[in-house]
Design a protein around this motif. Structure first.
Motif, PDB file in Angstrom:
ATOM      1  N   TYR A 140     -82.468  37.567 -74.401  1.00  0.00           N
ATOM      2  CA  TYR A 140     -81.319  38.468 -74.498  1.00  0.00           C
ATOM      3  C   TYR A 140     -81.530  39.491 -75.614  1.00  0.00           C
ATOM      4  CZ  TYR A 140     -76.597  40.184 -75.247  1.00  0.00           C
ATOM      5  OH  TYR A 140     -75.505  41.000 -75.419  1.00  0.00           O
ATOM      6  N   SER A 141     -82.001  39.039 -76.782  1.00  0.00           N
ATOM      7  CA  SER A 141     -82.208  39.943 -77.918  1.00  0.00           C
ATOM      8  C   SER A 141     -83.270  40.999 -77.605  1.00  0.00           C
ATOM      9  CB  SER A 141     -82.621  39.138 -79.159  1.00  0.00           C
ATOM     10  OG  SER A 141     -81.600  38.239 -79.537  1.00  0.00           O
ATOM     11  N   THR A 142     -84.344  40.580 -76.934  1.00  0.00           N
ATOM     12  CA  THR A 142     -85.412  41.510 -76.566  1.00  0.00           C
ATOM     13  C   THR A 142     -84.898  42.567 -75.597  1.00  0.00           C
ATOM     14  OG1 THR A 142     -87.121  39.827 -76.892  1.00  0.00           O
ATOM     15  CG2 THR A 142     -87.702  41.714 -75.520  1.00  0.00           C
ATOM     16  N   LEU A 143     -84.133  42.135 -74.609  1.00  0.00           N
ATOM     17  CA  LEU A 143     -83.575  43.075 -73.633  1.00  0.00           C
ATOM     18  C   LEU A 143     -82.578  44.020 -74.296  1.00  0.00           C
ATOM     19  CD1 LEU A 143     -83.000  40.602 -70.664  1.00  0.00           C
ATOM     20  CD2 LEU A 143     -84.728  42.389 -70.791  1.00  0.00           C
ATOM     21  N   LYS A 144     -81.787  43.492 -75.221  1.00  0.00           N
ATOM     22  CA  LYS A 144     -80.773  44.297 -75.899  1.00  0.00           C
ATOM     23  C   LYS A 144     -81.427  45.402 -76.729  1.00  0.00           C
ATOM     24  CE  LYS A 144     -76.286  44.585 -76.967  1.00  0.00           C
ATOM     25  NZ  LYS A 144     -75.230  44.796 -75.942  1.00  0.00           N
ATOM     26  N   GLU A 145     -82.613  45.130 -77.274  1.00  0.00           N
ATOM     27  CA  GLU A 145     -83.315  46.129 -78.069  1.00  0.00           C
ATOM     28  C   GLU A 145     -83.851  47.273 -77.218  1.00  0.00           C
ATOM     29  OE1 GLU A 145     -86.372  44.091 -80.127  1.00  0.00           O
ATOM     30  OE2 GLU A 145     -85.017  43.027 -81.499  1.00  0.00           O
ATOM     31  N   GLU A 146     -84.194  46.981 -75.961  1.00  0.00           N
ATOM     32  CA  GLU A 146     -84.860  47.961 -75.108  1.00  0.00           C
ATOM     33  C   GLU A 146     -83.930  48.666 -74.127  1.00  0.00           C
ATOM     34  OE1 GLU A 146     -87.991  48.913 -75.352  1.00  0.00           O
ATOM     35  OE2 GLU A 146     -88.401  47.526 -77.008  1.00  0.00           O
ATOM     36  N   PHE A 147     -82.831  48.008 -73.763  1.00  0.00           N
ATOM     37  CA  PHE A 147     -81.967  48.538 -72.702  1.00  0.00           C
ATOM     38  C   PHE A 147     -80.498  48.518 -73.144  1.00  0.00           C
ATOM     39  CE2 PHE A 147     -85.613  46.579 -70.569  1.00  0.00           C
ATOM     40  CZ  PHE A 147     -86.063  47.633 -69.801  1.00  0.00           C
ATOM     41  N   ARG A 148     -79.739  49.383 -72.484  1.00  0.00           N
ATOM     42  CA  ARG A 148     -78.290  49.394 -72.706  1.00  0.00           C
ATOM     43  C   ARG A 148     -77.663  48.388 -71.736  1.00  0.00           C
ATOM     44  NH1 ARG A 148     -74.379  53.763 -70.943  1.00  0.00           N
ATOM     45  NH2 ARG A 148     -76.206  54.547 -69.847  1.00  0.00           N
ATOM     46  N   ILE A 149     -77.678  47.111 -72.116  1.00  0.00           N
ATOM     47  CA  ILE A 149     -77.187  46.080 -71.217  1.00  0.00           C
ATOM     48  C   ILE A 149     -75.759  45.685 -71.580  1.00  0.00           C
ATOM     49  CG2 ILE A 149     -79.503  45.206 -70.764  1.00  0.00           C
ATOM     50  CD1 ILE A 149     -78.857  42.807 -72.522  1.00  0.00           C
ATOM     51  N   GLN A 150     -75.005  45.308 -70.565  1.00  0.00           N
ATOM     52  CA  GLN A 150     -73.625  44.867 -70.728  1.00  0.00           C
ATOM     53  C   GLN A 150     -73.401  43.645 -69.850  1.00  0.00           C
ATOM     54  OE1 GLN A 150     -71.086  48.113 -69.573  1.00  0.00           O
ATOM     55  NE2 GLN A 150     -72.251  49.641 -70.749  1.00  0.00           N
ATOM     56  N   TYR A 193     -76.197  40.382 -66.591  1.00  0.00           N
ATOM     57  CA  TYR A 193     -76.097  41.594 -67.400  1.00  0.00           C
ATOM     58  C   TYR A 193     -76.512  42.797 -66.561  1.00  0.00           C
ATOM     59  CZ  TYR A 193     -76.649  37.629 -70.467  1.00  0.00           C
ATOM     60  OH  TYR A 193     -76.526  36.388 -71.038  1.00  0.00           O
ATOM     61  N   VAL A 194     -75.816  43.891 -66.754  1.00  0.00           N
ATOM     62  CA  VAL A 194     -76.130  45.111 -66.039  1.00  0.00           C
ATOM     63  C   VAL A 194     -76.856  46.062 -66.969  1.00  0.00           C
ATOM     64  CG1 VAL A 194     -73.837  46.076 -66.551  1.00  0.00           C
ATOM     65  CG2 VAL A 194     -75.205  47.047 -64.682  1.00  0.00           C
ATOM     66  N   ILE A 195     -77.916  46.690 -66.469  1.00  0.00           N
ATOM     67  CA  ILE A 195     -78.612  47.764 -67.179  1.00  0.00           C
ATOM     68  C   ILE A 195     -78.032  49.063 -66.651  1.00  0.00           C
ATOM     69  CG2 ILE A 195     -80.830  48.840 -67.684  1.00  0.00           C
ATOM     70  CD1 ILE A 195     -82.166  46.173 -67.037  1.00  0.00           C
ATOM     71  N   LYS A 196     -77.260  49.737 -67.464  1.00  0.00           N
ATOM     72  CA  LYS A 196     -76.542  50.927 -67.021  1.00  0.00           C
ATOM     73  C   LYS A 196     -77.445  52.155 -67.063  1.00  0.00           C
ATOM     74  CE  LYS A 196     -72.795  51.022 -66.163  1.00  0.00           C
ATOM     75  NZ  LYS A 196     -72.096  50.775 -64.862  1.00  0.00           N
ATOM     76  N   ARG A 197     -77.476  52.863 -65.947  1.00  0.00           N
ATOM     77  CA  ARG A 197     -78.182  54.136 -65.849  1.00  0.00           C
ATOM     78  C   ARG A 197     -77.362  55.056 -64.947  1.00  0.00           C
ATOM     79  NH1 ARG A 197     -80.562  52.953 -69.717  1.00  0.00           N
ATOM     80  NH2 ARG A 197     -82.811  52.834 -70.101  1.00  0.00           N
ATOM     81  N   ASP A 198     -77.439  56.357 -65.218  1.00  0.00           N
ATOM     82  CA  ASP A 198     -76.665  57.311 -64.436  1.00  0.00           C
ATOM     83  C   ASP A 198     -77.057  57.288 -62.957  1.00  0.00           C
ATOM     84  OD1 ASP A 198     -75.347  58.077 -66.725  1.00  0.00           O
ATOM     85  OD2 ASP A 198     -76.681  59.775 -67.132  1.00  0.00           O
ATOM     86  N   ILE A 227     -89.099  30.335 -69.343  1.00  0.00           N
ATOM     87  CA  ILE A 227     -88.567  31.621 -69.782  1.00  0.00           C
ATOM     88  C   ILE A 227     -89.373  32.154 -70.964  1.00  0.00           C
ATOM     89  CG2 ILE A 227     -86.538  32.802 -70.699  1.00  0.00           C
ATOM     90  CD1 ILE A 227     -84.939  30.381 -69.454  1.00  0.00           C
ATOM     91  N   VAL A 228     -89.868  33.370 -70.820  1.00  0.00           N
ATOM     92  CA  VAL A 228     -90.592  34.061 -71.890  1.00  0.00           C
ATOM     93  C   VAL A 228     -90.007  35.466 -71.997  1.00  0.00           C
ATOM     94  CG1 VAL A 228     -92.813  34.930 -72.684  1.00  0.00           C
ATOM     95  CG2 VAL A 228     -92.699  32.732 -71.480  1.00  0.00           C
ATOM     96  N   ALA A 229     -89.611  35.840 -73.210  1.00  0.00           N
ATOM     97  CA  ALA A 229     -88.930  37.118 -73.404  1.00  0.00           C
ATOM     98  C   ALA A 229     -89.760  38.296 -72.892  1.00  0.00           C
ATOM     99  CB  ALA A 229     -88.597  37.313 -74.882  1.00  0.00           C
ATOM    100  N   GLU A 230     -91.063  38.290 -73.156  1.00  0.00           N
ATOM    101  CA  GLU A 230     -91.913  39.414 -72.745  1.00  0.00           C
ATOM    102  C   GLU A 230     -91.969  39.544 -71.222  1.00  0.00           C
ATOM    103  OE1 GLU A 230     -96.421  41.210 -73.450  1.00  0.00           O
ATOM    104  OE2 GLU A 230     -95.885  39.226 -74.221  1.00  0.00           O
TER     105      GLU A 230
END
Length: 215
Positions: free
Chosen positions: A32-42, A69-74, A194-197
């Motif tokens: 979760y932390s890795t994804l949060k750093e790279e993407f705008r997740i909600q 979690y959703v990765i928001k993109r236009d 599960i591996v973050a990378e």
């Protein structure tokens, strides 16, 4: 007498951690932390992603979402799912097996029919000689030589798997994954711990499909 007022509060997690052991909580938290750093997740809130429709989960007794979690993109949204699955192992001496996995999901405008994509193995090559049912792209030998594609509707799958789509699959920075599409819904993941990378590679792919290859 125990003073409950001084009892430290239970740690809150961005996913359902009920009953999870330390290692699983650690892996989900790092992911979760890795994804949060790279993407705008909600957080998505409650969504039924109908995971039972996929062959990837056909042998599961139960499939539960621990977090979504959703990765928001236009141009289009994509999703990351923290999944808990239960299997039944054995016939005479039955035991139940529990696993925790990370999958990516996105929705597609074209109807692909039923599609399964994974890296081609020697077994796949042998089966293809006996029962030829693989979808090949003569104009894209690198893709066809790398991936095994099984479909139920060649017309739909060929139209949907454009050059941009195939390039996105070729660019996934992980060798051990499976993509499955049922009509307009695509999932990607694997059965590894599960591996973050690895989860980051999954997120990169579904975001790319949702944003750039979903015209």
């Amino acid at each position: 007498m125990l003073n409950l007022a001084n009892k430290p509060p239970m740690e809150e997690h961005p996913f359902d951690a009920t009953g999870l052991d330390y290692d699983t909580i650690k892996r989900f938290t790092e992911t979760y932390s890795t994804l949060k750093e790279e993407f705008r997740i909600q957080h998505t809130g409650h969504i039924d992603f109908d995971l039972h429709q996929f062959k990837a989960f056909r042998n599961c007794l139960d499939v539960n979402l621990r977090g979504s979690y959703v990765i928001k993109r236009d141009c289009g949204d994509s999703y990351i799912l923290f999944v808990e699955v239960h299997y039944k192992i054995g016939d005479k001496h039955v035991s139940h097996h529990q696993e925790f996995q990370v999958w990516g999901l996105t929705y597609l405008k074209p109807n692909f029919g039923s599609v399964v994509i994974h890296r081609e193995t020697l077994t796949d090559k042998i089966l293809e000689l006996i029962h030829p049912h693989e979808l090949d792209f003569p104009e894209d030998k690198p893709f066809s030589n790398t991936f095994y594609v099984v479909v139920n509707d060649h017309t739909k799958a060929t139209a949907g798997m454009t050059r941009d789509f195939r390039n996105a699959v070729m660019d996934i920075r992980d060798n051990d994954f499976m993509i499955e599409i049922v009509d307009h819904t695509l999932i990607i993941g694997n059965y590894d711990p599960i591996v973050a990378e690895k989860s980051l590679h999954i997120a990169e792919f579904v975001e790319r499909i949702a944003e750039g290859c979903n015209e």
